[in-house]
Design a protein around this motif. Structure first.
Motif, PDB file in Angstrom:
ATOM      1  N   VAL A 319     -12.188   8.092   1.760  1.00 28.04           N
ATOM      2  CA  VAL A 319     -11.092   7.727   0.850  1.00 28.04           C
ATOM      3  C   VAL A 319      -9.804   7.491   1.635  1.00 28.04           C
ATOM      4  CG1 VAL A 319      -9.681   8.445  -1.122  1.00 28.04           C
ATOM      5  CG2 VAL A 319     -12.111   9.070  -1.035  1.00 28.04           C
ATOM      6  N   LEU A 320      -9.165   6.369   1.361  1.00 28.58           N
ATOM      7  CA  LEU A 320      -7.804   6.097   1.836  1.00 28.58           C
ATOM      8  C   LEU A 320      -6.894   6.152   0.614  1.00 28.58           C
ATOM      9  CD1 LEU A 320      -5.557   5.099   3.731  1.00 28.58           C
ATOM     10  CD2 LEU A 320      -6.371   2.765   3.341  1.00 28.58           C
ATOM     11  N   THR A 321      -6.030   7.163   0.542  1.00 22.78           N
ATOM     12  CA  THR A 321      -5.130   7.296  -0.611  1.00 22.78           C
ATOM     13  C   THR A 321      -3.815   6.592  -0.330  1.00 22.78           C
ATOM     14  OG1 THR A 321      -6.113   9.347  -1.407  1.00 22.78           O
ATOM     15  CG2 THR A 321      -3.852   8.913  -2.074  1.00 22.78           C
ATOM     16  N   VAL A 322      -3.452   5.715  -1.258  1.00 31.84           N
ATOM     17  CA  VAL A 322      -2.244   4.905  -1.127  1.00 31.84           C
ATOM     18  C   VAL A 322      -1.232   5.391  -2.163  1.00 31.84           C
ATOM     19  CG1 VAL A 322      -1.287   2.577  -1.257  1.00 31.84           C
ATOM     20  CG2 VAL A 322      -3.591   2.927  -0.344  1.00 31.84           C
ATOM     21  N   PHE A 323      -0.169   6.052  -1.697  1.00 32.54           N
ATOM     22  CA  PHE A 323       0.891   6.486  -2.608  1.00 32.54           C
ATOM     23  C   PHE A 323       1.828   5.306  -2.818  1.00 32.54           C
ATOM     24  CE2 PHE A 323      -0.530  10.593  -0.873  1.00 32.54           C
ATOM     25  CZ  PHE A 323      -0.774  11.259  -2.071  1.00 32.54           C
ATOM     26  N   ASN A 324       1.717   4.705  -3.994  1.00 29.03           N
ATOM     27  CA  ASN A 324       2.424   3.465  -4.324  1.00 29.03           C
ATOM     28  C   ASN A 324       3.735   3.746  -5.064  1.00 29.03           C
ATOM     29  OD1 ASN A 324       2.813   0.676  -4.596  1.00 29.03           O
ATOM     30  ND2 ASN A 324       1.690   0.573  -6.504  1.00 29.03           N
ATOM     31  N   LYS A 325       4.542   2.713  -5.207  1.00 32.68           N
ATOM     32  CA  LYS A 325       5.825   2.754  -5.938  1.00 32.68           C
ATOM     33  C   LYS A 325       6.830   3.701  -5.283  1.00 32.68           C
ATOM     34  CE  LYS A 325       3.502   1.617 -10.313  1.00 32.68           C
ATOM     35  NZ  LYS A 325       3.426   1.820 -11.772  1.00 32.68           N
ATOM     36  N   MET A 326       6.800   3.784  -3.942  1.00 32.17           N
ATOM     37  CA  MET A 326       7.752   4.634  -3.228  1.00 32.17           C
ATOM     38  C   MET A 326       9.179   4.119  -3.382  1.00 32.17           C
ATOM     39  SD  MET A 326       6.046   7.147  -2.045  1.00 32.17           S
ATOM     40  CE  MET A 326       7.418   7.879  -1.161  1.00 32.17           C
TER      41      MET A 326
END
Length: 422
Positions: A319-326
């Protein structure tokens, strides 16, 4: 009698909805759930004009709410001129019928609203078939027990046909349609499996883009691949699966597949109907988990995604977790994901962090491959095209004795190259 113009104006205004939830012991706080239910109602086209909650040890079997709270709800519906009541929990057919009788307005539950949104947003023929199947399964139970006795006939030979009640005819028609939809979806599933086999033959890795609804999955896919998917600030803006090719640094390619957004209390009928679409994640080599870092509930949503993946028995994928809307996240946020191999912070809207994302994805792909350096003789050149197709060719240099190569290749191909050295 209403004038035609008045009737037209009234029909065009959004339905006015009151949201209702029951807080049971040892269950999540109803506050965030009601806010999410409000977003669902808004996406479905309703205007939320009131909310009501009740603390109880269990749901009232006949009416969902207790007697006193039901009277309070009736007064609220009248005071705000509501057309509709929406409950956060799925209602039994009897509960729905009794509530409508007591309140004299339409009553829907969370499942019905989600099904309505799916029906409105499905675009492909497969999506429409899946939604219809889910709706019919949900509504079939609601045909049970409506009206008086099902039939005055006792059953058996000679009792079927013209003498049966309308309700039984309706149920038979629904069951027949469900059977037809299942057969059509099996054909779609078979076609999807053929497509997957073709992808496997080409040796291009696949990453499924998963996440809570409205986390920004479609926006991310559009930015990375020019996919042209509808991306709106709404729950379940897109339902249909889209697959696009992404070129990573070093000419490494990967297929990105968008999936249906997850949500708390995702109706069982939807999971069953959309199982073939959701299973795109089970056939993928990697998962790209998109999380809306700007949402205060992000950690709860992250857990919901993993719970849904576990339900689909998808547990062992990198899994590559992408924390979006920074770009809109406020304050200091301790972002983490224990199940992820890697995490990155980005804004798909402003394109901040996309280089780090593609680099992290490339590192994950390389993590499952072996780096090789060797010289291929000219009579071994046929394997070079296989290296280009299944691996990542970093360098090639033509020498008098052959071609010197540097590449990342899958373990199976690495073994084949090892045997060439012998």
């Amino acid at each position: 009698m209403d004038k035609p113009m008045e009737k037209e104006i009234r029909n065009e205004r959004p339905e006015r909805a009151v949201l209702v939830a029951v807080q049971l012991p040892n269950r999540p706080d109803t506050g965030p759930l009601l806010r999410e239910l409000g977003e669902l109602a808004k996406t479905a086209g309703a205007e939320v004009v009131g909310t009501l909650t009740q603390d109880r040890d269990r749901f009232e079997p006949g009416t969902y709410l207790g007697t006193g709270k039901l009277e309070e709800l009736r007064e609220l519906v009248l005071s705000v001129n509501a057309d509709l009541v929406i409950t956060d929990d799925e209602l039994s057919p009897a509960q729905q019928k009794n509530l409508e009788r007591a309140l004299d307005v339409r009553v829907l539950d969370r499942t019905a609203v989600i099904l309505d949104i799916f029906a409105d947003h499905a675009r492909t023929s497969e999506g429409k078939l899946q939604v219809e199947l889910a709706q019919l399964r949900y509504n079939l139970s609601r045909l049970t027990g409506q009206g008086t006795a099902l039939s005055r006939l006792g059953g058996g030979i000679g009792t079927r046909g013209p003498g049966e009640k309308k309700l039984e005819q309706d149920r038979r028609a629904v069951r027949n349609r469900i059977g037809q939809l299942r057969r059509e979806l099996e054909e779609v599933k078979a076609h999807r499996e053929l497509t997957r086999k073709e992808r496997t033959k080409k040796g291009v890795p696949v990453a499924a883009v998963v996440g809570y609804t409205n986390a920004g999955k479609s926006t991310l896919l559009n930015v990375l691949t020019d996919a042209g998917i509808l991306a709106e600030d709404k729950l379940f803006a897109t339902l249909d699966t889209t697959t696009r090719l992404l070129e990573l640094p070093g000419k490494q390619q990967i297929l990105l597949t968008d999936t249906v957004g997850f949500i708390r209390k995702l109706p069982t009928e939807l999971i069953r109907a959309f199982r073939s679409t959701l299973e795109e994640a089970s056939y993928a080599d990697y998962l790209i988990h998109v999380v809306d870092a700007s949402d205060p509930e992000w950690e709860t949503y992250r857990k919901t995604v993993y719970e849904t993946l576990d339900l689909l028995e998808i547990r062992e994928k990198p899994v590559l977790t992408v924390f979006n809307k920074m770009d809109v996240a406020e304050g200091e946020i301790h972002l983490r994901d224990e199940r992820a191999e890697k995490t990155v912070r980005i804004s798909a809207k402003t394109k901040e962090g996309l280089d780090q994302l593609t680099e992290a994805l490339l590192e994950m792909i390389r993590g499952g491959k072996r780096r090789i350096e060797m010289v291929l003789s000219f009579d071994q050149m046929s394997i070079l095209s296989e290296i280009r197709k299944k691996g990542e060719l970093l360098a090639e240099e033509y020498l008098p004795e052959g071609v010197r190569i540097e590449a990342y290749v899958p373990s199976e191909l690495a073994g084949k190259l090892d045997r060439l050295k012998e």
